[in-house]
Design a protein around this motif. Structure first.
Motif, PDB file in Angstrom:
ATOM      1  N   TYR A 121       0.835  -1.201   0.000  1.00 26.87           N
ATOM      2  CA  TYR A 121       0.000   0.000   0.000  1.00 26.87           C
ATOM      3  C   TYR A 121       0.871   1.251   0.000  1.00 26.87           C
ATOM      4  N   MET A 123       0.183   5.559   0.766  1.00 30.19           N
ATOM      5  CA  MET A 123      -0.786   6.573   1.161  1.00 30.19           C
ATOM      6  C   MET A 123      -0.097   7.932   1.266  1.00 30.19           C
ATOM      7  N   LYS A 157      -0.694   2.491  -8.451  1.00 25.79           N
ATOM      8  CA  LYS A 157      -1.915   1.686  -8.557  1.00 25.79           C
ATOM      9  C   LYS A 157      -1.831   0.757  -9.764  1.00 25.79           C
ATOM     10  N   SER A 163      -3.348   2.202  -3.637  1.00 23.65           N
ATOM     11  CA  SER A 163      -2.968   3.595  -3.422  1.00 23.65           C
ATOM     12  C   SER A 163      -4.112   4.388  -2.823  1.00 23.65           C
ATOM     13  N   SER A 164      -3.775   5.310  -1.926  1.00 20.63           N
ATOM     14  CA  SER A 164      -4.814   6.157  -1.334  1.00 20.63           C
ATOM     15  C   SER A 164      -4.292   7.565  -1.108  1.00 20.63           C
ATOM     16  N   ALA A 166      -5.160  10.544   1.388  1.00 22.03           N
ATOM     17  CA  ALA A 166      -5.887  10.750   2.645  1.00 22.03           C
ATOM     18  C   ALA A 166      -5.868  12.217   3.042  1.00 22.03           C
ATOM     19  N   ARG A 195      -9.309   9.235  -8.973  1.00 22.31           N
ATOM     20  CA  ARG A 195     -10.552   8.472  -8.757  1.00 22.31           C
ATOM     21  C   ARG A 195     -10.780   7.486  -9.900  1.00 22.31           C
ATOM     22  N   VAL A 199      -7.588   5.051  -7.319  1.00 22.74           N
ATOM     23  CA  VAL A 199      -6.939   5.519  -6.086  1.00 22.74           C
ATOM     24  C   VAL A 199      -8.040   5.860  -5.080  1.00 22.74           C
ATOM     25  N   GLU A 200      -7.926   5.327  -3.874  1.00 23.04           N
ATOM     26  CA  GLU A 200      -8.949   5.572  -2.853  1.00 23.04           C
ATOM     27  C   GLU A 200      -8.756   6.956  -2.248  1.00 23.04           C
ATOM     28  N   ILE A 201      -9.856   7.686  -2.121  1.00 27.09           N
ATOM     29  CA  ILE A 201      -9.832   8.983  -1.450  1.00 27.09           C
ATOM     30  C   ILE A 201     -10.368   8.780  -0.034  1.00 27.09           C
ATOM     31  N   VAL A 202      -9.551   9.078   0.962  1.00 29.77           N
ATOM     32  CA  VAL A 202      -9.888   8.803   2.358  1.00 29.77           C
ATOM     33  C   VAL A 202     -10.045  10.123   3.107  1.00 29.77           C
TER      34      VAL A 202
END
Length: 217
Positions: A121, A123, A157, A163-164, A166, A195, A199-202
């Motif tokens: 991961y 971040m 990613k 991948s994120s 945050a 997006r 890629v996660e948006i936290v």
């Protein structure tokens, strides 16, 4: 995360992005501002700010300016070092088997690298201090570095990383962060590309106090 020794002061002015003048305990003091962003909507003459007193007697400034009371809203932490500390505490509460801060990937240093089993991961952490009508916005000043990091996350990613991006929300009552396209349109484009790439948006919501900032689990 907790601060050791804090006190209230009245903000006077900010001659440059590194220092400010405040009135504390009846006298004028030059303090270090722990945020190089603009913060123009927050650092208004007369507002109440929160200072942390340093134990280092060798410093040029005795205090760091770490938070400000925004009229009609409440307390906002503006310490740019706080988001990564809060994010680390938040990550420690998850079930990662390995966490490494400041991980070199490509041509960037990404804030955190983590492992969970065989999965890797990455971040990147951003602190949000800009609020409009109950919604958070980022950035409050153009950030080419921030755009670069997003495209590194997209590349990672594609290479198999989770991948994120945050956002540590350094205020209460705000649940999401949108790109501040008025200030930096390219950041909005990069976030939309992230997006689409998966890629996660936290959003890490926080409890804010005069002596600390803590992720709400």
């Amino acid at each position: 995360m907790k601060y050791n020794k804090t006190c209230k002061a009245k903000f006077i002015d900010r001659p440059n992005r590194f220092i400010a003048h405040v009135e504390v305990m009846g006298h004028i003091e030059t303090v270090h501002v722990k945020n190089t962003g603009r913060c123009k909507e927050l650092l208004i003459p007369g507002v109440t700010v929160i200072l942390e007193e340093s134990d280092n007697t060798e410093r040029k400034t005795k205090y760091d300016l770490i938070a400000v009371y925004k009229e009609g809203f409440g307390l906002i932490n503006i310490d740019s070092q706080a988001p990564n500390k809060v994010a680390k505490e938040w990550l420690d509460s998850k079930d990662y088997s390995y966490i490494k801060p400041e991980y070199t990937y490509g041509n960037s240093r990404i804030d955190f690298y983590m492992e969970k089993g065989e999965q890797k991961y990455l971040m990147e952490v951003k602190g949000c201090t800009l609020e409009k009508d109950g919604i958070g916005y980022f950035p409050d000043a153009p950030t080419e570095r921030g755009v670069k990091h997003i495209y590194e996350l997209i590349k990672a990613k594609k290479e198999g990383f989770m991948s994120s991006l945050a956002f540590v929300i350094q205020m209460e009552g705000v649940n999401e962060v949108l790109p501040n396209i008025d200030t930096h349109p390219e950041f909005g484009v990069a976030m939309a590309d992230a997006r689409k790439a998966g890629v996660e948006i936290v959003f890490i919501k926080c409890q804010v106090s005069e002596d600390g900032l803590m992720a709400v689990k």
